[in-house]
Design an enzyme around this catalytic site. Structure first.
Site, PDB file in Angstrom:
ATOM      1  N   ASP A   8       0.481  -1.317   0.080  1.00 40.36           N
ATOM      2  CA  ASP A   8       0.083  -0.018   0.101  1.00 40.36           C
ATOM      3  C   ASP A   8       0.645   0.872  -0.063  1.00 40.36           C
ATOM      4  O   ASP A   8       0.635   2.138   0.959  1.00 40.36           O
ATOM      5  CB  ASP A   8      -1.102   0.035   1.004  1.00 40.36           C
ATOM      6  CG  ASP A   8      -1.622  -1.405   1.257  1.00 40.36           C
ATOM      7  OD1 ASP A   8      -2.000  -1.666   0.100  1.00 40.36           O
ATOM      8  OD2 ASP A   8      -2.681  -0.861   2.117  1.00 40.36           O
ATOM      9  N   ASP A  46      -4.459  -0.864  -1.400  1.00 41.26           N
ATOM     10  CA  ASP A  46      -5.909  -0.576  -0.760  1.00 41.26           C
ATOM     11  C   ASP A  46      -7.168  -0.178  -2.504  1.00 41.26           C
ATOM     12  O   ASP A  46      -6.312   0.739  -2.887  1.00 41.26           O
ATOM     13  CB  ASP A  46      -5.656   0.268  -0.173  1.00 41.26           C
ATOM     14  CG  ASP A  46      -6.996  -0.157   1.466  1.00 41.26           C
ATOM     15  OD1 ASP A  46      -6.907  -1.099   0.990  1.00 41.26           O
ATOM     16  OD2 ASP A  46      -6.624   0.982   2.022  1.00 41.26           O
ATOM     17  N   HIS A  48     -10.585   0.919  -2.403  1.00 36.77           N
ATOM     18  CA  HIS A  48     -12.462   0.738  -1.933  1.00 36.77           C
ATOM     19  C   HIS A  48     -13.179   1.227  -2.776  1.00 36.77           C
ATOM     20  O   HIS A  48     -12.900   2.590  -3.511  1.00 36.77           O
ATOM     21  CB  HIS A  48     -11.990   1.616  -0.452  1.00 36.77           C
ATOM     22  CG  HIS A  48     -11.576   0.801   0.791  1.00 36.77           C
ATOM     23  ND1 HIS A  48     -10.944  -0.440   1.196  1.00 36.77           N
ATOM     24  CD2 HIS A  48     -10.192   1.740   1.525  1.00 36.77           C
ATOM     25  CE1 HIS A  48     -10.701  -0.353   2.190  1.00 36.77           C
ATOM     26  NE2 HIS A  48      -9.833   0.862   1.845  1.00 36.77           N
ATOM     27  N   HIS A  52     -17.657   2.595   1.149  1.00 31.90           N
ATOM     28  CA  HIS A  52     -16.805   0.714   1.725  1.00 31.90           C
ATOM     29  C   HIS A  52     -17.411   1.561   3.958  1.00 31.90           C
ATOM     30  O   HIS A  52     -17.775   2.274   4.182  1.00 31.90           O
ATOM     31  CB  HIS A  52     -15.507   1.002   1.844  1.00 31.90           C
ATOM     32  CG  HIS A  52     -14.957   0.117   1.832  1.00 31.90           C
ATOM     33  ND1 HIS A  52     -13.547   0.237   3.503  1.00 31.90           N
ATOM     34  CD2 HIS A  52     -14.652  -0.992   1.846  1.00 31.90           C
ATOM     35  CE1 HIS A  52     -13.774  -1.341   3.953  1.00 31.90           C
ATOM     36  NE2 HIS A  52     -14.159  -2.219   2.885  1.00 31.90           N
ATOM     37  N   HIS A  81     -10.336   6.961   2.145  1.00 32.21           N
ATOM     38  CA  HIS A  81      -8.905   6.647   1.307  1.00 32.21           C
ATOM     39  C   HIS A  81      -9.430   5.686   0.255  1.00 32.21           C
ATOM     40  O   HIS A  81      -9.698   5.050   0.613  1.00 32.21           O
ATOM     41  CB  HIS A  81      -7.987   6.305   2.705  1.00 32.21           C
ATOM     42  CG  HIS A  81      -8.528   5.379   3.103  1.00 32.21           C
ATOM     43  ND1 HIS A  81      -9.414   4.975   3.919  1.00 32.21           N
ATOM     44  CD2 HIS A  81      -7.422   3.875   3.488  1.00 32.21           C
ATOM     45  CE1 HIS A  81      -8.930   3.778   4.319  1.00 32.21           C
ATOM     46  NE2 HIS A  81      -8.500   2.982   3.751  1.00 32.21           N
ATOM     47  N   LYS A 106      -6.882  -5.103  -2.602  1.00 32.28           N
ATOM     48  CA  LYS A 106      -7.508  -5.620  -1.477  1.00 32.28           C
ATOM     49  C   LYS A 106      -8.545  -4.222  -1.170  1.00 32.28           C
ATOM     50  O   LYS A 106      -7.832  -3.343  -0.969  1.00 32.28           O
ATOM     51  CB  LYS A 106      -6.541  -6.177  -0.283  1.00 32.28           C
ATOM     52  CG  LYS A 106      -5.905  -4.713   0.170  1.00 32.28           C
ATOM     53  CD  LYS A 106      -4.502  -5.153   1.077  1.00 32.28           C
ATOM     54  CE  LYS A 106      -3.619  -4.205   1.449  1.00 32.28           C
ATOM     55  NZ  LYS A 106      -4.598  -3.154   2.874  1.00 32.28           N
ATOM     56  N   CYS A 151      -1.502  -2.144   7.855  1.00 27.12           N
ATOM     57  CA  CYS A 151      -2.045  -3.308   6.979  1.00 27.12           C
ATOM     58  C   CYS A 151      -0.314  -4.282   6.713  1.00 27.12           C
ATOM     59  O   CYS A 151      -0.489  -5.217   5.819  1.00 27.12           O
ATOM     60  CB  CYS A 151      -1.906  -2.689   5.612  1.00 27.12           C
ATOM     61  SG  CYS A 151      -3.597  -1.853   5.942  1.00 27.12           S
TER      62      CYS A 151
HETATM   63 ZN   LIG Z   1      -7.756   1.019   3.919  1.00 26.15          ZN
END
Ligand SMILES: [Zn+2]
Length: 201
Positions: A8, A46, A48, A52, A81, A106, A151
């Site tokens: 990330d 990441d 989303h 989310h 984010h 993810k 993470c």
């Molecule tokens: Zn996130």
């Protein structure tokens, strides 16, 4: 096979981003300088949807960093984010991605968060990363990125549980919460995960 997993390293986690990790940008030249030492380099992103569940903005009356319960587990609510397709979700512009063989995304399911690059936070669904690495013959897995205490930590913990020899590259990672990271380093060391510096590779 010696493999680097970069977690990330995205704009929203950089200084000035919506969920900035202190000195997050300092790791970019370090990561660039070590990639040639690996047989395989892969990254996570990441990624989303706008609606989310981890975004405070999607919960009426809640604020950023409040903790609520989702599927019986505590969930920290974050500022929006890494929304799919936005600049914030892009990798840092100076990050060298040439050696990357693939990217595992993810946090794509709106109903559950995913700190680890291997599984969502409920361990309900795999991203397929374990199978990918095992088919490639990966034995030693080196991890780095953002944020060290969230993470990168959860990815390292899952990798360890999946049977990989894990190396956490401390100077190529930065935590959101320094005190929490100190505790997690102790836990990782206890488990047999090696905390190393980029100079040790
Ligand atoms: Zn996130």
């Amino acid at each position: 096979m010696k493999t680097l997993l970069i977690i990330d390293v995205q704009n929203d986690f950089m200084p000035g981003g919506s969920l900035a990790v202190p000195d997050g940008d300092k790791i970019v030249p370090i990561i660039n300088s070590i990639q040639h030492k690996f047989d395989l380099v892969v990254a996570s992103q990441d990624w989303h949807p706008q609606d989310h569940v981890s975004f405070a903005s999607n919960h009426e009356g809640k604020s950023n960093f409040d903790v609520i319960e989702i599927h019986g587990k505590p969930q920290t609510l974050w500022p929006n984010h890494c929304v799919q397709g936005t600049d914030g979700a892009d990798f840092h512009a100076n990050l060298d991605t040439q050696k990357w063989e693939t990217i595992f995304r993810k946090g794509t399911d709106k109903d559950i968060d995913s700190y680890s690059a291997f599984y969502d936070n409920g361990h309900l669904k795999s991203t397929g990363l374990t199978g990918y690495l095992k088919e490639k013959g990966v034995s030693q897995l080196f991890l780095c990125g953002l944020a060290a205490d969230i993470c990168v930590y959860f990815s390292t913990y899952d990798a360890f549980k999946e049977g990989f020899a894990c190396f956490f590259i401390e100077d190529a990672s930065r935590p959101l919460d320094f005190e929490e990271f100190e505790k997690l380093k102790e836990k990782m060391t206890y488990l047999g995960i090696q905390i190393i510096s980029s100079a040790d590779i």
